[in-house]
Enzyme design. Structure first.
Site, PDB file in Angstrom:
ATOM      1  N   ASN A   1       0.951  -1.239   0.033  1.00 41.44           N
ATOM      2  CA  ASN A   1      -0.069  -0.143  -0.021  1.00 41.44           C
ATOM      3  C   ASN A   1       1.117   1.224   0.105  1.00 41.44           C
ATOM      4  O   ASN A   1       1.775   0.884   0.607  1.00 41.44           O
ATOM      5  CB  ASN A   1      -0.815  -0.055   1.155  1.00 41.44           C
ATOM      6  CG  ASN A   1      -1.841   1.184   1.277  1.00 41.44           C
ATOM      7  OD1 ASN A   1      -2.400   1.560   0.491  1.00 41.44           O
ATOM      8  ND2 ASN A   1      -1.699   1.935   2.471  1.00 41.44           N
TER       9      ASN A   1
ATOM     10  N   ASP B   1      -2.816   1.042   8.071  1.00 40.36           N
ATOM     11  CA  ASP B   1      -1.679   1.405   7.854  1.00 40.36           C
ATOM     12  C   ASP B   1      -0.412   1.193   8.697  1.00 40.36           C
ATOM     13  O   ASP B   1       0.683   1.842   8.978  1.00 40.36           O
ATOM     14  CB  ASP B   1      -1.684   3.119   7.672  1.00 40.36           C
ATOM     15  CG  ASP B   1      -2.813   3.413   6.768  1.00 40.36           C
ATOM     16  OD1 ASP B   1      -2.929   2.929   5.798  1.00 40.36           O
ATOM     17  OD2 ASP B   1      -3.671   4.624   7.080  1.00 40.36           O
TER      18      ASP B   1
ATOM     19  N   SER C   1       5.001   6.749   2.268  1.00 35.36           N
ATOM     20  CA  SER C   1       5.382   5.451   2.761  1.00 35.36           C
ATOM     21  C   SER C   1       4.797   4.143   1.867  1.00 35.36           C
ATOM     22  O   SER C   1       3.556   4.429   1.652  1.00 35.36           O
ATOM     23  CB  SER C   1       5.109   5.143   4.316  1.00 35.36           C
ATOM     24  OG  SER C   1       5.649   6.066   5.084  1.00 35.36           O
TER      25      SER C   1
ATOM     26  N   HIS D   1       0.926   5.152   1.145  1.00 38.40           N
ATOM     27  CA  HIS D   1       0.094   5.990   2.255  1.00 38.40           C
ATOM     28  C   HIS D   1       0.665   7.263   2.171  1.00 38.40           C
ATOM     29  O   HIS D   1       2.097   7.181   2.473  1.00 38.40           O
ATOM     30  CB  HIS D   1       0.166   5.186   3.557  1.00 38.40           C
ATOM     31  CG  HIS D   1      -0.689   6.102   4.776  1.00 38.40           C
ATOM     32  ND1 HIS D   1      -2.075   6.073   4.719  1.00 38.40           N
ATOM     33  CD2 HIS D   1      -0.279   6.808   5.765  1.00 38.40           C
ATOM     34  CE1 HIS D   1      -2.380   7.005   5.760  1.00 38.40           C
ATOM     35  NE2 HIS D   1      -1.185   7.416   6.254  1.00 38.40           N
TER      36      HIS D   1
HETATM   37  C1  GAR Z   1      -2.627   8.747  -2.457  1.00 35.47           C
HETATM   38  O1  GAR Z   1      -2.028   9.879  -2.001  1.00 35.47           O
HETATM   39  C2  GAR Z   1      -2.501   7.522  -1.649  1.00 35.47           C
HETATM   40  O2  GAR Z   1      -1.060   7.824  -0.786  1.00 35.47           O
HETATM   41  C3  GAR Z   1      -3.402   7.648  -0.806  1.00 35.47           C
HETATM   42  O3  GAR Z   1      -4.555   8.119  -1.551  1.00 35.47           O
HETATM   43  C4  GAR Z   1      -3.957   8.916  -2.668  1.00 35.47           C
HETATM   44  C5  GAR Z   1      -4.423   8.075  -3.950  1.00 35.47           C
HETATM   45  O4  GAR Z   1      -4.298   8.979  -5.011  1.00 35.47           O
HETATM   46  N1  GAR Z   1      -3.775   6.556  -0.103  1.00 35.47           N
HETATM   47  C6  GAR Z   1      -4.283   6.765   1.331  1.00 35.47           C
HETATM   48  O5  GAR Z   1      -4.642   7.534   1.696  1.00 35.47           O
HETATM   49  C7  GAR Z   1      -4.208   5.391   1.743  1.00 35.47           C
HETATM   50  N2  GAR Z   1      -4.410   5.379   3.248  1.00 35.47           N
HETATM   51  P1  GAR Z   1      -4.476   8.567  -6.441  1.00 35.47           P
HETATM   52  O6  GAR Z   1      -5.676   7.734  -6.487  1.00 35.47           O
HETATM   53  O7  GAR Z   1      -4.237   9.841  -7.395  1.00 35.47           O
HETATM   54  O8  GAR Z   1      -3.366   7.470  -6.733  1.00 35.47           O
END
Ligand code: GAR
Length: 218
Positions: free
Chosen positions: A108, A146, A137, A110
């Site tokens: 994942n 997470d 991360s 994060h």
């Molecule tokens: C990203 O910032 C990712 O790190 C976060 O969601 C966003 C997705 O962006 N993930 C989380 O918060 C998971 N806990 P994207 O759809 O443009 O790739």
């Protein structure tokens, strides 16, 4: 060996797009077996279809409970035969049973320097906490939100003029190279998860790999 990836995404899909672009450019030795989402309006699905890939929606509301949704989703993912499942903005908790059966095969990304700021609204929380540095991360997924072993991180400064939007944009720009470099190391067999933690080049690591300005690990 070309790494077979299945991608899970709930929204915008910019991390999925970064993977698609790197594969197309020949800078990541991987193939995507498909994209899966819990939301039918996820932009990630459009990106997958535009790249000629299968894109699937498996909605929680169509199942009796979390376990049933997880079983359907991960059954479909498994059928595509991925080496690794990448949660790229997948915003649902995954049940412990599903994870136990796939230990070391789910990662994942994060938007924080874990273990700081698990969960949602990480950028605003980093601002509120007054930290000088923030980032992203990549970690192996475990049943703890997470909380799984961290493989790699990218750091950015927090600037006095930042709001959540500017900080989020600065982090996102580093998320994409961070995810790609992590996938390259996994594809090359350099990173593995064992019971005692993350191993890099055959040795257990005590600190996550750090992305340098060159977009490679320092
Ligand atoms: C990203 O910032 C990712 O790190 C976060 O969601 C966003 C997705 O962006 N993930 C989380 O918060 C998971 N806990 P994207 O759809 O443009 O790739």
């Amino acid at each position: 060996m070309t790494l077979r990836l299945a991608v899970l995404a709930s929204g915008r899909g910019s991390n999925l797009q970064a993977i698609l672009d790197a594969i197309a450019a020949g800078t990541l030795d991987a193939e995507i077996t498909g994209a899966w989402s819990d939301r039918k309006d996820a932009q990630a699905l459009v990106r997958a279809r535009d790249a000629g890939l299968p894109a699937h929606v498996i909605r929680p509301r169509d199942f009796a409970d979390r376990a049933a949704h997880d079983a359907a989703l991960f059954g479909a993912l498994d059928a595509a035969g991925p080496d690794l499942i990448v949660c790229a903005g997948y915003m649902r908790l995954i049940g412990a049973e599903v994870l136990a059966a796939r230990a070391g095969r789910l990662i994942n990304i994060h938007p924080s320097l874990l273990p700081d700021f698990k969960g949602l609204h990480t950028h605003q929380r980093a601002l509120d906490a007054g930290v000088p540095e923030h980032g992203a991360s990549v970690h192996y997924v475990t049943a703890e939100l997470d909380g799984g072993p961290v493989v790699a991180q990218a750091r950015v400064p927090v600037l006095p003029c930042d709001d959540a939007a500017t900080l989020s944009a600065r982090v996102l720009a580093r998320e994409h190279p961070l995810l790609l470099e992590t996938l390259r190391w996994i594809a090359a067999g350099r990173v593995q998860l064992y019971e005692d933690g993350v191993h890099v080049d055959g040795e257990r690591t005590l600190t996550p790999l750090q992305l340098a300005a060159t977009d490679r690990f320092a």
